[in-house]
Design a protein around this motif. Structure first.
Motif, mmCIF file in Angstrom:
data_model
loop_
_atom_site.group_PDB
_atom_site.id
_atom_site.type_symbol
_atom_site.label_atom_id
_atom_site.label_comp_id
_atom_site.label_asym_id
_atom_site.label_seq_id
_atom_site.Cartn_x
_atom_site.Cartn_y
_atom_site.Cartn_z
ATOM 1 N N VAL A 220 85.281 57.643 12.309
ATOM 2 C CA VAL A 220 84.389 58.428 13.165
ATOM 3 C C VAL A 220 83.238 58.992 12.346
ATOM 4 N N PHE A 221 83.535 59.414 11.100
ATOM 5 C CA PHE A 221 82.479 59.880 10.203
ATOM 6 C C PHE A 221 81.423 58.793 9.985
ATOM 7 N N LEU A 222 81.873 57.549 9.831
ATOM 8 C CA LEU A 222 80.924 56.457 9.629
ATOM 9 C C LEU A 222 80.022 56.269 10.841
ATOM 10 N N GLN A 223 80.589 56.411 12.046
ATOM 11 C CA GLN A 223 79.754 56.324 13.240
ATOM 12 C C GLN A 223 78.705 57.431 13.258
ATOM 13 N N VAL A 224 79.151 58.667 12.988
ATOM 14 C CA VAL A 224 78.206 59.789 12.964
ATOM 15 C C VAL A 224 77.163 59.594 11.866
ATOM 16 N N CYS A 373 80.138 56.570 28.672
ATOM 17 C CA CYS A 373 81.242 57.022 29.529
ATOM 18 C C CYS A 373 82.564 56.373 29.126
ATOM 19 N N GLN A 374 82.526 55.098 28.780
ATOM 20 C CA GLN A 374 83.748 54.423 28.348
ATOM 21 C C GLN A 374 84.291 55.032 27.064
ATOM 22 N N ASP A 375 83.417 55.371 26.134
ATOM 23 C CA ASP A 375 83.857 55.985 24.884
ATOM 24 C C ASP A 375 84.476 57.360 25.140
ATOM 25 N N ILE A 376 83.859 58.151 26.007
ATOM 26 C CA ILE A 376 84.412 59.465 26.340
ATOM 27 C C ILE A 376 85.744 59.315 27.066
ATOM 28 N N GLN A 377 85.831 58.353 27.980
ATOM 29 C CA GLN A 377 87.072 58.147 28.726
ATOM 30 C C GLN A 377 88.198 57.698 27.800
ATOM 31 N N GLU A 378 87.905 56.805 26.878
ATOM 32 C CA GLU A 378 88.937 56.361 25.939
ATOM 33 C C GLU A 378 89.436 57.519 25.082
ATOM 34 N N ALA A 379 88.522 58.355 24.596
ATOM 35 C CA ALA A 379 88.942 59.512 23.798
ATOM 36 C C ALA A 379 89.759 60.492 24.628
ATOM 37 N N THR A 380 89.399 60.672 25.900
ATOM 38 C CA THR A 380 90.155 61.572 26.780
ATOM 39 C C THR A 380 91.564 61.049 27.014
ATOM 40 N N ILE A 381 91.683 59.757 27.273
ATOM 41 C CA ILE A 381 93.003 59.163 27.503
ATOM 42 C C ILE A 381 93.860 59.250 26.241
ATOM 43 N N GLU A 382 93.261 58.978 25.105
ATOM 44 C CA GLU A 382 94.023 59.009 23.856
ATOM 45 C C GLU A 382 94.508 60.420 23.527
ATOM 46 N N GLU A 383 93.691 61.422 23.790
ATOM 47 C CA GLU A 383 94.153 62.793 23.566
ATOM 48 C C GLU A 383 95.211 63.199 24.593
ATOM 49 N N LEU A 405 89.159 62.777 17.865
ATOM 50 C CA LEU A 405 88.959 62.492 19.287
ATOM 51 C C LEU A 405 87.982 63.480 19.909
ATOM 52 N N ARG A 406 88.047 64.751 19.498
ATOM 53 C CA ARG A 406 87.078 65.722 20.013
ATOM 54 C C ARG A 406 85.663 65.377 19.548
ATOM 55 N N MET A 407 85.528 64.868 18.354
ATOM 56 C CA MET A 407 84.210 64.429 17.892
ATOM 57 C C MET A 407 83.694 63.282 18.753
ATOM 58 N N LYS A 408 84.572 62.374 19.128
ATOM 59 C CA LYS A 408 84.161 61.266 19.987
ATOM 60 C C LYS A 408 83.783 61.744 21.383
ATOM 61 N N ARG A 409 84.410 62.794 21.838
ATOM 62 C CA ARG A 409 84.145 63.284 23.193
ATOM 63 C C ARG A 409 82.874 64.125 23.284
ATOM 64 N N TYR A 410 82.623 64.979 22.288
ATOM 65 C CA TYR A 410 81.556 65.957 22.418
ATOM 66 C C TYR A 410 80.379 65.734 21.471
ATOM 67 N N ALA A 411 80.585 65.139 20.319
ATOM 68 C CA ALA A 411 79.505 65.004 19.340
ATOM 69 C C ALA A 411 78.844 63.631 19.393
ATOM 70 N N ASN A 555 86.968 72.792 19.688
ATOM 71 C CA ASN A 555 85.766 72.000 19.940
ATOM 72 C C ASN A 555 84.638 72.387 18.995
ATOM 73 N N VAL A 556 84.525 73.689 18.686
ATOM 74 C CA VAL A 556 83.514 74.122 17.716
ATOM 75 C C VAL A 556 83.821 73.543 16.341
ATOM 76 N N LEU A 557 85.100 73.492 15.979
ATOM 77 C CA LEU A 557 85.495 72.891 14.706
ATOM 78 C C LEU A 557 85.099 71.418 14.646
ATOM 79 N N ALA A 558 85.375 70.680 15.722
ATOM 80 C CA ALA A 558 85.002 69.260 15.751
ATOM 81 C C ALA A 558 83.497 69.081 15.674
ATOM 82 N N LEU A 559 82.740 69.948 16.355
ATOM 83 C CA LEU A 559 81.285 69.836 16.323
ATOM 84 C C LEU A 559 80.742 70.148 14.932
#
Length: 611
Positions: A220-224, A373-383, A405-411, A555-559
């Protein structure tokens, strides 16, 4: 006994014959509806003939059934009379058996005739249309036929909706409010889902679980980091000569071994010469006569003045004059001594966007919303799967996975929006570049699925399938996922339209992309999510407050962690550690707050259980 068996066999033969007849009729009625008018008439004639043949066959079957029943009864009576040692069979019993068989045959015959009538009427209605189908008994019969057609096509009565109801239903399905049945297969088959499966597996080796969780966080760090590089290099690119920058920028060199970076020409009065008169007074003594006379034609490119990381302004005194002259000739605000504020390349590229470019951009932005939306949905399902197996227990790898997963959902969705915006504005506006930029960003978004396809085999997929068993798929709320995806689209379009007002200075472009486009919307989403959780909480007051605070701080920690790659890139580019220290401090404080709130939550849960 033999008579009853014979009658039962006869009934079965008759049912098979009728079933074959029904199949033949179904094949007949499923003829193409859009045939020529002559073919329609022929089909109607054949259907009538076939209907008469079926009725004749039914009559023949009835007669045969009666004869067979009579013969079987007579043979049964002869057999009984010839065996005196058997019990005498009452003749009334045989008659009752025959009557029951006759009644069953009558019922079956009526049902088949009714089905044939309905199928023939439906077929004639579909071929001729309801307005031409007038031979079945007037308006009342036509209404009955229409109702039957609805039953035939949809399996039951259908509510007639107005245009407004159809539109609202479509909008509800689009946003997820009137969504289809819940997702049954929760296996997203991604790298993150495999990490969740490893984190909740009690039989997995702990070292493998920790390595998998850390590897997923690094992924996830590499994506960011990829999005951060796009943002920083597009807003403040590196350079090797004075004109090697976008319009309205010059290549600025720094002391301390920093890489030369492009900066807005508005810094000229502060860095080199306060005004044009001072420039004309100083530079003839620095530059040669030939260069000064032909300064308008002097490019100062890498062949004439190469700028390398270790070079300083004192080593090349002509650099200041050449940089000032470059901005004087290219910057829009040079005539006002940079009092008018424009980021030239943003302003010029934005002005070139006509109606066709906007149509292409909006269309591709809507398509670009789907992978978000697919990326957010996948992260939501996985969590959700992770929460199902953890049951509030503390697990180090699971918590690391939760942060990813929170980074994938919000950041990541907002980093995607910011990177897409700066790509569209930093290059020449054309349909080709717009399409390629959207495709490039979408490819980075799909990195999780691509790596899973490359490296995860059937064994890993089976492990993930086992993990998602017995997980309730109704907990996935599509309305929030799609609302967040459409929010990214709105932010992209609005920022693109008003970019010259949001960013009047090229030097603040990276701040706008990182803070205004990422931090502010993410903070709004996080606070809104926490508020929604507190309202819909069904737990006790103490535990509900703890859960809300844990979600908010998590969520603040993930952001905050998602800005660590950006701060590392900033260290490499500008040797500036201030942003990195700030991010580490915020992440550390929020981490301690999460741990304390989790401990408080456990105490509240224990107190509630005792009560």
């Amino acid at each position: 006994y033999h008579s009853r068996n014979s009658l039962v066999n006869l009934k079965g033969n008759l049912e098979n014959s009728l079933s074959n007849g029904n199949e033949r009729h179904e094949e007949f009625v499923e003829a193409p509806i859009n045939a020529q008018a002559v073919q329609m008439n022929e089909l109607n004639e054949e259907s009538a003939i076939y209907r008469e043949e079926i009725k004749e066959e039914i009559v023949i079957f009835d007669a045969q059934a009666d004869r067979e029943a009579t013969n079987l009864l007579s043979r049964g009576q002869d057999v009984v009379l010839n065996h005196a040692d058997r019990t005498q069979i009452n003749e009334q019993v045989a008659k009752e058996v025959k009557e029951q068989m006759d009644e069953q045959l009558d019922v079956m015959r009526k049902e088949i005739e009714g089905q044939m009538e309905r199928h023939l009427e439906d077929f004639q209605l579909r071929v001729e249309g309801p307005e031409d189908h007038r031979g079945l008994g007037g308006n009342d019969d036509r209404e009955v036929i229409l109702a039957r057609q609805e039953n035939f096509e949809e399996g039951g009565p259908r509510m007639r909706r107005s245009t407004l109801l159809n539109f609202t239903a479509f909008a509800g399905r689009l946003l997820g409010v009137d969504a289809p049945p819940p997702r049954t297969n929760l296996n997203t088959e991604t790298v993150s889902m495999y990490t969740v499966a490893m984190a909740v597996d009690p039989h997995a080796q702990r070292i493998c679980v920790w390595l998998t969780a850390l590897w997923n966080l690094g992924f996830v760090f590499l994506q960011v980091m990829a999005f951060s590089l796009v943002i920083l290099e597009s807003s403040q690119p590196m350079c090797h000569s004075v004109p090697d920058c976008p319009a309205g920028n010059f290549c600025n060199i720094f002391d301390g071994g920093r890489l030369p970076l492009c900066e807005d020409c508005k810094e000229m009065p502060n860095l080199f010469f306060a005004n044009f008169a001072l420039f004309e007074q100083t530079c003839p003594a620095i530059l040669s006569d030939e260069v000064w006379k032909h300064l308008d034609y002097f490019q100062a490119d890498q062949n004439e003045l190469l700028l390398i990381p270790n070079i300083t302004a004192s080593e090349v005194p002509e650099y200041k004059c050449l940089a000032y002259n470059h901005c004087l000739e290219t910057d829009i605000d040079a005539k006002s001594n940079y009092k008018d504020r424009h980021c030239d390349f943003l302003y010029l590229h934005r002005v070139k966007m006509d109606g066709l470019a906007w149509c292409v951009t909006i269309f591709l932005a809507l398509l670009w919303t789907v992978p978000i939306c697919q990326d957010i949905q996948e992260a939501t399902i996985e969590e959700m799967v992770l929460n199902h197996h953890m049951h509030g227990s503390w697990n180090g790898p699971a918590e690391i996975t939760r942060v990813a997963l929170r980074m994938k959902r919000y950041a990541i969705p907002l980093f995607t929006t910011s990177a897409t915006l700066v790509l569209l504005l930093s290059e020449e506006i054309s349909s080709r570049t717009i399409i390629l930029n959207f495709l490039a960003i979408s490819l980075i978004l799909e990195a999780d699925n691509i790596f899973a396809t490359l490296f995860l085999n059937n064994h890993f997929i089976a492990c993930m399938e086992k993990t998602v068993e017995d997980v309730d798929g109704t907990l996935v709320k599509l309305v929030w996922i799609r609302a967040q995806g459409f929010l990214c689209t709105v932010i992209l379009i609005v920022s693109l339209y008003f970019i010259q007002y949001f960013v009047p200075d090229c030097d603040i472009l990276d701040e706008f992309l990182l803070w205004e486009l990422i931090c502010v919307p993410a903070s709004i989403i996080i606070v809104g999510r926490a508020f929604y959780t507190s309202i819909h909480s069904t737990q006790s007051f103490c535990e509900g407050i703890c859960v809300t605070l844990v979600e908010l701080v998590y969520n603040v920690l993930a952001l905050s962690i998602s800005f660590i790659p950006n701060s590392l890139i900033d260290i490499f580019r500008s040797k500036d550690l201030e942003v990195f220290y700030q991010v580490i401090i915020v992440a550390s404080v929020t981490l301690f707050m999460v741990v304390g709130l989790l401990v408080l939550r456990r105490r509240c849960s224990g107190r509630g259980n005792q009560e």
